[in-house]
Design a protein around this motif. Structure first.
Motif, PDB file in Angstrom:
ATOM      1  N   ALA A  59       0.899   4.081  -3.088  1.00  0.00           N
ATOM      2  CA  ALA A  59       0.593   5.496  -2.825  1.00  0.00           C
ATOM      3  C   ALA A  59       1.759   6.381  -3.257  1.00  0.00           C
ATOM      4  O   ALA A  59       1.554   7.439  -3.853  1.00  0.00           O
ATOM      5  CB  ALA A  59       0.292   5.691  -1.337  1.00  0.00           C
ATOM      6  N   PRO A  92       0.823  -1.234   0.000  1.00  0.00           N
ATOM      7  CA  PRO A  92       0.000   0.000   0.000  1.00  0.00           C
ATOM      8  C   PRO A  92       0.846   1.268   0.000  1.00  0.00           C
ATOM      9  O   PRO A  92       0.499   2.252  -0.654  1.00  0.00           O
ATOM     10  CB  PRO A  92      -0.806  -0.108   1.302  1.00  0.00           C
ATOM     11  N   ALA A 110       0.149  11.284  -0.715  1.00  0.00           N
ATOM     12  CA  ALA A 110       0.522  10.262   0.262  1.00  0.00           C
ATOM     13  C   ALA A 110       1.207  10.894   1.472  1.00  0.00           C
ATOM     14  O   ALA A 110       0.963  10.509   2.616  1.00  0.00           O
ATOM     15  CB  ALA A 110       1.429   9.224  -0.393  1.00  0.00           C
ATOM     16  N   ARG A 139      -6.540   5.468   3.532  1.00  0.00           N
ATOM     17  CA  ARG A 139      -5.373   4.853   4.157  1.00  0.00           C
ATOM     18  C   ARG A 139      -4.927   5.621   5.398  1.00  0.00           C
ATOM     19  O   ARG A 139      -4.408   5.040   6.340  1.00  0.00           O
ATOM     20  CB  ARG A 139      -4.216   4.796   3.156  1.00  0.00           C
ATOM     21  N   MET A 196      -7.417   5.484  -1.742  1.00  0.00           N
ATOM     22  CA  MET A 196      -6.133   5.863  -1.136  1.00  0.00           C
ATOM     23  C   MET A 196      -6.330   6.905  -0.034  1.00  0.00           C
ATOM     24  O   MET A 196      -5.527   6.992   0.891  1.00  0.00           O
ATOM     25  CB  MET A 196      -5.187   6.409  -2.202  1.00  0.00           C
TER      26      MET A 196
END
Lengths: 276, 236
Positions: free
Chosen positions: A165, A161, A173, B98, B95
């Motif tokens: 990202a 993951p 991110a 996350r 995303m």
């Protein structure tokens, strides 16, 4: 007739191919292919120095781990040089990579000819690290390369993951709390590990292809990262296995070339399948 | 509580100043950052978010970026990423989840459902499983908006959300902005279309390397300040 040694070597190459497929996915998406090439070439002087040091200390210069450690350290030094050069703001990354790749490789080739004249060091069979010669690998070498490859694969899976990202949108991110620098370094570390693990079997000239070909093949066939990752591992594993078998069957063929040509065939098939 | 307060913020690219001594407080509601090309609008957003090095201090809701991270959302310019990346619209929006689920293992189903919900808010529910490379520019912009919504932020910073989008996307985005304001969220958006500023935004920051004017649109969005920001000729 396939002997025990050949089986172990083929398995080692398969593990290497799978790991290269896994790491290669993210190296490709992050645009690190050329950096991988530079690190692979930069490893040569490190391998040569490690062999000379080993010879001077009276070690068994054929033992793989010290040679690979030397290669890894030199690869890191090459990476550091590229980053220092680009940090000047005067030299762009492509030029820095070309400069470092050629300089380190040239130093390695000169070192090689010096080491060749020195019986204790020449026993290391250093020239096999250039084009790769799986047939010259002993079972314990294949185990070492295979273990390194397995470590790469597990690490890549664990960081999946984060790496996804990082590759898609590093700024977003970072705002989501991801440590971008650490993740980027981890990816470069994985690339370096694959390059180093691939030295004895595939060789430093062609190891970059093992990172790029399976991932590019997989990217042609799918538009989602998890399936690209799986396909890339399969393509890498297949190229490693078949290439090692072909090289073992035609003892004169360098393993690196056989592995890469197998990967190229898979890539071409994917291109044709996409068109058809 | 003031969503953003910026004190003495400066950014230098090499030796050239891009932003000089910015002192500014964003008020709750919808705020437009306007100014000519090269005025440092995007740079201001990125500097406040710690994405480019800067001097000075930025506080979000009175605390540091680190402490306020979970309360912030970000919509970057669409061209800032490679849309050939192997992902579906849902993958991209997911995303954003996350940050709360953590970075190990698969994303929990509930988080993926939250991402799907954000996609439906921008009218893309049916395209959730479409590869992002196959979406139109406007749809890609809405995917980015959905990702920012999925952050469930109190304050969203948006970099040109309405740049080069089709009419349907523009309507969707403006609707979402107004809904956010009604729900008590704040948005600070870099905006390029002067004509639509009074229709969409309540506050404005006029920027050209430094703060020209800041405050309620009715007070600061005047021919005089616009001329100061863009130079003479545009204010007519």
């Amino acid at each position: 007739m396939i002997g025990h040694n050949t089986i172990v070597v083929v398995l080692g190459c398969a593990a290497l191919g799978i790991a290269a497929g896994a790491v290669g996915c993210f190296a490709l998406l992050r645009g690190r292919a050329l950096l991988a090439d530079a690190m692979g070439h930069a490893a040569l002087p490190g391998v040569v120095l490690a062999a000379m040091l080993g010879a001077a200390l009276g070690w068994d210069t054929r033992s793989l781990p010290p040679l690979l450690l030397g290669g890894a350290l030199a690869g890191l030094a090459g990476l550091w040089c590229v980053q220092r050069l680009t940090a000047t703001g005067r030299i762009r990354q492509d030029a820095a990579i070309a400069l470092v790749l050629a300089s380190f490789y040239a130093a390695g080739v000169v070192g090689l000819s010096i080491a060749q004249a020195w019986p204790a060091a020449s026993q290391a069979g250093l020239s096999r690290f250039i084009l790769g010669q799986a047939a010259a690998m002993r079972a314990e070498d294949a185990w070492a390369a295979g273990a390194l490859a397995a470590l790469c694969l597990v690490t890549t899976l664990a960081l999946f993951p984060r790496l996804a990202a990082l590759c898609f949108d590093p700024e977003f991110a970072q705002l989501s709390g991801l440590n971008i620098r650490a993740t980027d370094h981890a990816l470069l570390g994985l690339v370096l590990m694959v390059c180093v693990a691939g030295l004895p079997a595939v060789g430093l000239v062609l190891v970059v292809a093992l990172l790029v070909l399976p991932a590019a093949t997989a990217r042609l066939l799918t538009a989602r990262l998890p399936s690209m990752f799986a396909l890339s591992c399969v393509a890498g594993g297949a190229a490693g296995t078949l290439g090692a078998l072909i090289s073992a069957g035609h003892a004169g063929w360098p393993t690196g070339a056989a592995v890469v040509l197998t990967g190229t065939c898979l890539f071409t098939a994917a291109m044709l399948a996409r068109r058809g | 509580m003031t969503p953003i307060s910026v004190t003495g913020l400066s950014v230098h690219y090499r030796d050239r100043p891009a932003l000089l001594d910015i002192n500014w407080s964003a008020q709750p509601g919808l705020t437009a950052i306007i100014g000519p090309n090269g005025a440092g609008k995007s740079t201001l957003l990125k500097a406040m978010l710690g994405l480019v090095p800067s001097e000075g201090e930025t506080r979000f809701f009175g605390s540091t970026l680190e402490a306020a991270r979970d309360r912030l959302g970000y919509l970057p310019q669409r061209q800032s990423v490679d849309w050939d990346f192997p992902a579906t619209a849902l993958d991209v929006v997911a995303m954003a989840r996350r940050a709360r689920s953590g970075w190990w293992g698969r994303l929990p189903r509930a988080e993926r459902e939250a991402a799907r919900h954000a996609l439906s808010e921008v009218g893309l529910a049916e395209l959730a499983d479409r590869p992002i490379g196959e979406l139109s520019g406007g749809q890609q912009q809405r995917v980015f908006l959905a990702r920012a919504l999925a952050q469930n932020a109190e304050l969203l910073l948006m970099d040109e959300p309405l740049a080069a989008v089709d009419a349907a996307t523009e309507r969707t985005i403006i609707d979402v902005l107004k809904r956010l304001a009604k729900a008590g969220r704040s948005v600070v958006a870099v905006h390029h279309d002067l004509a639509s500023v009074p229709q969409i935004f309540e506050h404005a920051l006029l920027l050209n390397g430094r703060v020209i004017a800041a405050g309620p649109v009715a007070q600061v969005f005047t021919p005089a300040t616009i001329a100061d920001t863009y130079g003479p000729g545009l204010a007519a």
